[in-house]
Design an enzyme around this catalytic site. Structure first.
Site, PDB file in Angstrom:
ATOM      1  CD  GLU A 138      -2.638   1.298   2.581  1.00 10.76           C
ATOM      2  OE1 GLU A 138      -2.231   0.736   3.626  1.00 10.76           O
ATOM      3  OE2 GLU A 138      -3.722   1.891   2.507  1.00 10.76           O
ATOM      4  CD  GLU A 235      -7.036   2.218   6.450  1.00 14.45           C
ATOM      5  OE1 GLU A 235      -6.775   2.580   5.292  1.00 14.45           O
ATOM      6  OE2 GLU A 235      -6.269   1.510   7.124  1.00 14.45           O
TER       7      GLU A 235
HETATM    8  O1  LIG Z   1      -2.796   3.732   6.812  1.00 14.49           O
HETATM    9  C1  LIG Z   1      -3.422   3.042   5.999  1.00 14.49           C
HETATM   10  O2  LIG Z   1      -4.004   3.518   5.028  1.00 14.49           O
HETATM   11  C2  LIG Z   1      -3.549   1.627   6.179  1.00 14.49           C
HETATM   12  O3  LIG Z   1      -4.237   0.996   5.405  1.00 14.49           O
HETATM   13  C3  LIG Z   1      -2.859   0.940   7.274  1.00 14.49           C
HETATM   14  O4  LIG Z   1      -3.180  -0.397   7.216  1.00 14.49           O
HETATM   15  C4  LIG Z   1      -1.381   1.092   7.228  1.00 14.49           C
HETATM   16  O5  LIG Z   1      -0.969   1.971   8.177  1.00 14.49           O
HETATM   17 MG   LIG Z   2      -5.208   2.205   3.919  1.00 13.37          MG
END
Ligand SMILES: O=C(O)C(=O)[C@@H](O)CO
Ligand SMILES: [Mg+2]
Length: 253
Positions: A138, A235
């Site tokens: 990522e 998220e």
């Molecule tokens: O920060 C993010 O975006 C994430 O997906 C975490 O899993 C990694 O810090």
């Molecule tokens: Mg992330």
């Protein structure tokens, strides 16, 4: 659209099994987490069984967080720690039925870091494959994680191509990609075959996806049009109780 609650941020004030129950009650289709290791896998699995929610993925540990570490896999000299963290994540993921492990690169730069990261990713992919699991990488944005090794989708594409492992995929986090590169919908389209999971949050404040510089109504419509069926990872960081931040969920279904 289907949505996954990222329990690293949503209901993060609750023990992980209770956060899973809260996500089910709120109507999420799946959950994902960051670092579940302090909770016995059997307790997480029991909450998943009870609610019927799948756990999509988890992260490798960051290392010495107090010393500022944010992943180990691109750190020259730390190969043994990185591989232990990868093996730990795969074993925990297997125990709870999570199919994706995000291998965190850490703060590093240069060709040696790249070679170390690639070697660790090859190890991770080989270890994950027999269990039908994928490895994710990522790109993180330079504001939240200055000095992080992996920052752009181009860099991630290069690593995925160089690794040559079919179970190495891109975690496309719309929040990070918008901050670093923009042009989200063209990039989603172009990178689709490499993408293993999609996450989102408002930009630039990493809040619920109902404000800010990105229209998620449009982005989600494009993602759906591309034939993406898997749950999208919420998220974001609620500014108050998570349950009070969920107005967007009903509106995007
Ligand atoms: O920060 C993010 O975006 C994430 O997906 C975490 O899993 C990694 O810090
Ligand atoms: Mg992330």
């Amino acid at each position: 659209m289907k949505f996954s609650a990222n329990l690293g941020f949503l209901w993060a004030d609750r023990p992980l099994p209770d956060a899973i129950r809260a996500a089910a009650k709120a109507g999420f289709d799946a959950v994902e987490c960051h670092w579940p290791y302090a909770v016995p896998a059997a307790e997480v699995k029991a909450a998943l069984n009870e609610t019927g929610l799948p756990m999509l993925g988890l992260n490798t540990v960051r290392g010495d967080v107090e010393a500022g570490e944010n992943g180990l896999a691109a750190l020259p000299g730390r190969e043994a720690d990185a591989r232990a963290s990868i093996d730990e994540a795969i074993a925990y993921g297997r125990d709870i039925g999570a199919g994706k492990v995000h291998v965190m690169a850490g703060f590093a730069e240069g060709p040696e870091a790249e070679a170390v990261f690639l070697a660790n990713l090859r190890h991770a992919c080989a270890a994950a494959a027999p269990h039908g699991m994928s490895i994710l990488i990522e790109p993180l944005n330079r504001y939240d994680a200055p000095g992080y090794f992996l920052t752009t989708t181009d860099q991630a594409r290069g690593l995925i191509e160089a690794a040559g492992a079919p179970n190495l995929k891109l975690m496309f986090d719309c929040y990070h990609v918008q901050l670093m590169e923009g042009d989200l919908t063209h990039r989603l389209q172009a990178l689709l075959p490499l993408i293993g999971h999609i996450q989102f949050a408002s930009v630039p404040d990493r809040g619920a996806p109902d404000h800010g510089e990105v229209s998620f109504a449009h982005v989600f419509e494009v993602i759906e049009g591309l034939g993406w069926m898997a749950p999208l990872g919420a998220e974001y960081k609620p500014t108050g109780p998570t349950d009070d931040s969920l107005g967007w969920l009903a509106s995007f279904r």
